[in-house]
Write an enzyme that holds these catalytic residues in place. Structure first.
Site, PDB file in Angstrom:
ATOM      1  N   MET A  80       7.784   2.284   5.540  1.00  8.46           N
ATOM      2  CA  MET A  80       8.834   1.235   5.666  1.00  8.46           C
ATOM      3  C   MET A  80      10.218   1.796   5.211  1.00  8.46           C
ATOM      4  SD  MET A  80       7.579  -1.029   7.543  1.00  8.46           S
ATOM      5  CE  MET A  80       6.144  -0.168   8.133  1.00  8.46           C
ATOM      6  N   SER A 125       0.771  -1.217   0.011  1.00  7.69           N
ATOM      7  CA  SER A 125       0.047   0.064  -0.085  1.00  7.69           C
ATOM      8  C   SER A 125       0.898   1.183   0.156  1.00  7.69           C
ATOM      9  CB  SER A 125      -0.936  -0.109   1.278  1.00  7.69           C
ATOM     10  OG  SER A 125      -0.210   0.526   2.470  1.00  7.69           O
ATOM     11  N   VAL A 138       0.997   4.203   1.792  1.00  6.87           N
ATOM     12  CA  VAL A 138       1.283   4.745   2.934  1.00  6.87           C
ATOM     13  C   VAL A 138       2.338   3.804   3.622  1.00  6.87           C
ATOM     14  CG1 VAL A 138       0.878   5.615   5.108  1.00  6.87           C
ATOM     15  CG2 VAL A 138      -0.463   6.259   3.226  1.00  6.87           C
ATOM     16  N   CYS A 139       1.996   2.516   3.505  1.00  2.00           N
ATOM     17  CA  CYS A 139       2.978   1.467   4.247  1.00  2.00           C
ATOM     18  C   CYS A 139       4.231   1.550   3.391  1.00  2.00           C
ATOM     19  CB  CYS A 139       2.203   0.023   4.049  1.00  2.00           C
ATOM     20  SG  CYS A 139       0.817   0.091   5.026  1.00  2.00           S
ATOM     21  N   SER A 140       4.310   1.678   2.221  1.00  4.08           N
ATOM     22  CA  SER A 140       5.579   1.506   1.447  1.00  4.08           C
ATOM     23  C   SER A 140       6.420   2.712   1.527  1.00  4.08           C
ATOM     24  CB  SER A 140       5.248   1.514  -0.388  1.00  4.08           C
ATOM     25  OG  SER A 140       4.646   0.373  -0.507  1.00  4.08           O
TER      26      SER A 140
END
Length: 156
Positions: A50, A43, A45-47
């Site tokens: 991280m 996703s 935002v997650c990318s």
């Protein structure tokens, strides 16, 4: 259930880091641990979140801290995501029973069937020294983590 707060003993867990390797929280006794719960590999935002933490690893390492990413995705999915994004920290699969660790930390989203976006800093004794629940659509950044690690250093 509510997110676990400062002062609580962090629940121990054992999750797959790769399809054939498991990690336990207790493996890191004596070291500070950053748990970054996130909804899903790939996703946007997650990318971004991280990738930011990957850039911050040298700062985390200086503070004797091990970063662990956790989502309900499988170890195979984590492997592809980590390789694609060139991540240099373990991504743990809270896959089966689904979300069990997220539930233990009070950060599982029953409606979405995934982890909420949450951060924990755990000290070398396994106690939570800081926790933060972020809005799902917002990258919480690293400032709170760094402040919590600085606080741990001061209180040694």
């Amino acid at each position: 259930m509510e997110i676990l707060q400062k002062g609580r003993q962090a629940p121990d867990f054992e999750l797959f880091a790769t399809p054939d390797q498991r990690l336990k929280l207790s493996d890191f006794k004596g070291k500070n641990v950053i748990l970054a719960f996130y909804p899903a590999d790939w996703s946007p935002v997650c990318s971004d979140q991280m990738a930011l933490y990957n850039e911050m690893l040298k700062f985390f390492n200086k503070k004797n801290a091990q970063l662990l990413g956790i989502s309900v995705d499988s170890a195979w999915c984590h492997g592809a995501f980590g390789k694609d994004r060139k991540l240099h920290f373990p991504l743990l699969a809270d896959f089966e029973p689904k979300g069990e660790v997220a539930k233990a930390y009070g950060v599982y989203d029953e409606k979405a069937g995934e982890s909420k976006r949450a951060l924990f800093v755990i000290d070398g004794e396994g106690k939570i020294s800081w926790s933060y629940l972020s809005p799902t659509a917002v990258n919480p950044g690293a400032d709170g983590i760094l402040d919590a690690l600085d606080e741990l250093e001061k209180n040694k």
